[in-house]
Design a protein around this motif. Structure first.
Motif, mmCIF file in Angstrom:
data_model
loop_
_atom_site.group_PDB
_atom_site.id
_atom_site.type_symbol
_atom_site.label_atom_id
_atom_site.label_comp_id
_atom_site.label_asym_id
_atom_site.label_seq_id
_atom_site.Cartn_x
_atom_site.Cartn_y
_atom_site.Cartn_z
ATOM 1 N N ASP A 3 0.875 -1.172 0.000
ATOM 2 C CA ASP A 3 0.000 0.000 0.000
ATOM 3 C C ASP A 3 0.912 1.221 0.000
ATOM 4 O OD1 ASP A 3 -1.715 2.139 0.532
ATOM 5 O OD2 ASP A 3 -2.955 1.014 1.930
ATOM 6 N N LEU A 4 0.870 2.000 -1.063
ATOM 7 C CA LEU A 4 1.806 3.109 -1.228
ATOM 8 C C LEU A 4 1.442 4.339 -0.406
ATOM 9 C CD1 LEU A 4 2.329 2.824 -5.096
ATOM 10 C CD2 LEU A 4 3.859 2.016 -3.285
ATOM 11 N N GLY A 5 0.246 4.350 0.165
ATOM 12 C CA GLY A 5 -0.142 5.465 1.014
ATOM 13 C C GLY A 5 -0.373 6.763 0.268
ATOM 14 N N ILE A 6 -0.702 6.669 -1.020
ATOM 15 C CA ILE A 6 -1.000 7.858 -1.826
ATOM 16 C C ILE A 6 -2.356 7.657 -2.508
ATOM 17 C CG2 ILE A 6 1.432 8.400 -2.230
ATOM 18 C CD1 ILE A 6 1.154 7.144 -5.017
ATOM 19 N N PRO A 36 13.895 -12.267 -11.588
ATOM 20 C CA PRO A 36 14.665 -11.921 -10.390
ATOM 21 C C PRO A 36 14.723 -10.420 -10.099
ATOM 22 C CG PRO A 36 16.127 -12.549 -12.196
ATOM 23 C CD PRO A 36 14.741 -12.867 -12.647
ATOM 24 N N ASP A 37 14.331 -9.588 -11.076
ATOM 25 C CA ASP A 37 14.411 -8.146 -10.857
ATOM 26 C C ASP A 37 13.140 -7.560 -10.234
ATOM 27 O OD1 ASP A 37 12.940 -8.719 -13.124
ATOM 28 O OD2 ASP A 37 13.859 -7.194 -14.398
ATOM 29 N N VAL A 38 12.072 -8.352 -10.091
ATOM 30 C CA VAL A 38 10.804 -7.834 -9.579
ATOM 31 C C VAL A 38 10.827 -7.682 -8.058
ATOM 32 C CG1 VAL A 38 8.343 -8.309 -9.316
ATOM 33 C CG2 VAL A 38 9.444 -8.649 -11.542
ATOM 34 N N VAL A 39 11.222 -8.734 -7.348
ATOM 35 C CA VAL A 39 11.169 -8.710 -5.888
ATOM 36 C C VAL A 39 12.030 -7.595 -5.289
ATOM 37 C CG1 VAL A 39 11.669 -10.012 -3.782
ATOM 38 C CG2 VAL A 39 10.515 -11.132 -5.697
ATOM 39 N N PRO A 40 13.276 -7.386 -5.754
ATOM 40 C CA PRO A 40 14.071 -6.287 -5.187
ATOM 41 C C PRO A 40 13.416 -4.917 -5.359
ATOM 42 C CG PRO A 40 15.484 -7.778 -6.408
ATOM 43 C CD PRO A 40 14.084 -8.190 -6.710
ATOM 44 N N LEU A 41 12.729 -4.695 -6.479
ATOM 45 C CA LEU A 41 12.074 -3.409 -6.687
ATOM 46 C C LEU A 41 10.850 -3.277 -5.779
ATOM 47 C CD1 LEU A 41 12.224 -0.782 -8.167
ATOM 48 C CD2 LEU A 41 11.012 -1.796 -10.097
ATOM 49 N N VAL A 42 10.121 -4.371 -5.598
ATOM 50 C CA VAL A 42 9.002 -4.355 -4.654
ATOM 51 C C VAL A 42 9.513 -4.019 -3.250
ATOM 52 C CG1 VAL A 42 7.272 -5.781 -3.476
ATOM 53 C CG2 VAL A 42 7.537 -5.929 -5.969
ATOM 54 N N ASP A 43 10.613 -4.639 -2.857
ATOM 55 C CA ASP A 43 11.192 -4.363 -1.539
ATOM 56 C C ASP A 43 11.633 -2.906 -1.418
ATOM 57 O OD1 ASP A 43 10.776 -6.961 -0.744
ATOM 58 O OD2 ASP A 43 12.816 -7.632 -1.210
ATOM 59 N N ALA A 44 12.153 -2.346 -2.506
ATOM 60 C CA ALA A 44 12.581 -0.947 -2.480
ATOM 61 C C ALA A 44 11.389 -0.015 -2.279
ATOM 62 C CB ALA A 44 13.308 -0.613 -3.784
ATOM 63 N N PHE A 45 10.278 -0.312 -2.935
ATOM 64 C CA PHE A 45 9.066 0.488 -2.723
ATOM 65 C C PHE A 45 8.586 0.357 -1.277
ATOM 66 C CE2 PHE A 45 8.512 0.788 -7.362
ATOM 67 C CZ PHE A 45 7.979 2.064 -7.480
ATOM 68 N N ARG A 46 8.629 -0.853 -0.749
ATOM 69 C CA ARG A 46 8.177 -1.058 0.637
ATOM 70 C C ARG A 46 9.023 -0.229 1.603
ATOM 71 N NH1 ARG A 46 8.213 -6.189 0.557
ATOM 72 N NH2 ARG A 46 5.983 -6.598 0.316
ATOM 73 N N ARG A 47 10.346 -0.229 1.393
ATOM 74 C CA ARG A 47 11.225 0.569 2.258
ATOM 75 C C ARG A 47 10.938 2.062 2.117
ATOM 76 N NH1 ARG A 47 15.050 -3.209 0.398
ATOM 77 N NH2 ARG A 47 15.804 -1.709 -1.153
ATOM 78 N N ALA A 48 10.689 2.506 0.885
ATOM 79 C CA ALA A 48 10.428 3.932 0.655
ATOM 80 C C ALA A 48 9.155 4.370 1.361
ATOM 81 C CB ALA A 48 10.311 4.201 -0.853
ATOM 82 N N VAL A 49 8.141 3.524 1.346
ATOM 83 C CA VAL A 49 6.880 3.851 2.029
ATOM 84 C C VAL A 49 7.099 3.883 3.535
ATOM 85 C CG1 VAL A 49 4.555 3.032 2.540
ATOM 86 C CG2 VAL A 49 5.424 2.951 0.191
ATOM 87 N N MET A 50 7.856 2.922 4.063
ATOM 88 C CA MET A 50 8.115 2.880 5.508
ATOM 89 C C MET A 50 8.905 4.114 5.947
ATOM 90 S SD MET A 50 9.026 -1.186 5.996
ATOM 91 C CE MET A 50 9.454 -0.963 7.706
ATOM 92 N N GLU A 51 9.875 4.521 5.144
ATOM 93 C CA GLU A 51 10.660 5.713 5.481
ATOM 94 C C GLU A 51 9.811 6.973 5.414
ATOM 95 O OE1 GLU A 51 13.907 5.610 2.766
ATOM 96 O OE2 GLU A 51 14.834 3.838 3.704
ATOM 97 N N LYS A 52 8.933 7.042 4.438
ATOM 98 C CA LYS A 52 8.043 8.194 4.321
ATOM 99 C C LYS A 52 7.087 8.265 5.509
ATOM 100 C CE LYS A 52 4.252 9.951 1.444
ATOM 101 N NZ LYS A 52 3.372 9.656 0.299
ATOM 102 N N THR A 53 6.579 7.103 5.924
ATOM 103 C CA THR A 53 5.642 7.051 7.052
ATOM 104 C C THR A 53 6.334 7.433 8.346
ATOM 105 O OG1 THR A 53 4.435 5.261 5.950
ATOM 106 C CG2 THR A 53 4.006 5.588 8.275
ATOM 107 N N ALA A 54 7.619 7.079 8.463
ATOM 108 C CA ALA A 54 8.355 7.349 9.699
ATOM 109 C C ALA A 54 8.708 8.821 9.864
ATOM 110 C CB ALA A 54 9.629 6.502 9.716
ATOM 111 N N CYS A 55 8.714 9.555 8.737
ATOM 112 C CA CYS A 55 9.105 10.980 8.801
ATOM 113 C C CYS A 55 8.031 11.823 9.501
ATOM 114 C CB CYS A 55 9.327 11.510 7.390
ATOM 115 S SG CYS A 55 10.767 10.798 6.585
#
Length: 220
Positions: free
Chosen positions: A92-95, A201-220
């Protein structure tokens, strides 16, 4: 050499909110992406491993479900309407926050009680969601499919009520309509083609990157 991963993004308001998230995961579109005069639909990015396609919001789900794109950004309203089994929505991208609501003319709402409905005629671009919602209450919903200008339906006698996305409610107010029921809250999700999620093999790392970006945005 593996073909570039295709990420489908929607035109309009959601895209404006998505661009900072794309930048946070290291994806910057080529200059033509921001050129309002460009008719291009596929764009390179700063990484040769990822291309973007820009399509209508409802079409994002279709491109990803059928494997033409491996990832996409799409509203939960679209996912609910189509229910593609081929789609996986891991983040969930939160947008793109809004809601799917039932609305009717203010004059009708003054003496109307949704709890007493047994049959409704509704103009909407969400016939599946609408029928499901009313069926759960034992109400028969007759849906008139429209793709836009929903607010005109009650004014011109096409249908007395509409089911549509509502954000601020300004458009409803300016057309003499009021919300009478909220069907679902909506936000935008990162979706993946299930087969691609398992085989590329390139899909999961990008999904994980989006998940981290959302978590960092939420933490701010």
């Amino acid at each position: 050499m593996t073909d570039p991963l295709i990420l489908a993004v929607p035109k309009g308001r959601i895209l404006e909110e998505a661009l900072p998230l794309l930048a946070a995961v290291g994806i910057v579109p080529e200059p033509a992406f921001s050129d309002e005069g460009s008719r291009a639909l596929r764009f390179r990015t700063n990484t040769p491993a990822v291309d973007l396609i820009r399509v209508r919001a409802f079409d994002v789900a279709t491109f990803v479900a059928h494997g033409a794109a491996q990832l996409g950004i799409v509203g939960s309203d679209v996912l609910a309407e189509f229910e593609y089994s081929e789609l996986y929505a891991p983040v969930d991208l939160g947008i793109g926050h809004c809601r799917i609501s039932v609305a009717e003319p203010a004059g009708l709402a003054e003496h109307d009680d949704p709890r007493g409905w047994s049959h409704v005629r509704v103009a909407t671009k969400y016939p599946h969601v609408t029928r499901q919602h009313f069926a759960r209450r034992g109400v028969q919903a007759e849906c008139v499919k429209l793709n836009g200008a929903m607010e005109l339906a009650p004014v011109l006698g096409l249908a007395p009520r509409i089911v549509d996305l509502v954000s601020s409610g300004r458009t409803l107010k300016e057309n003499g309509l009021v919300e009478v029921e909220v069907i679902a809250e909506v936000s935008s999700r990162l979706v993946a083609n299930r087969a691609a999620f398992k085989t590329r093999p390139d899909v999961v790392p990008l999904v994980d990157a989006f998940r981290r970006a959302v978590m960092e945005k939420t933490a701010c």
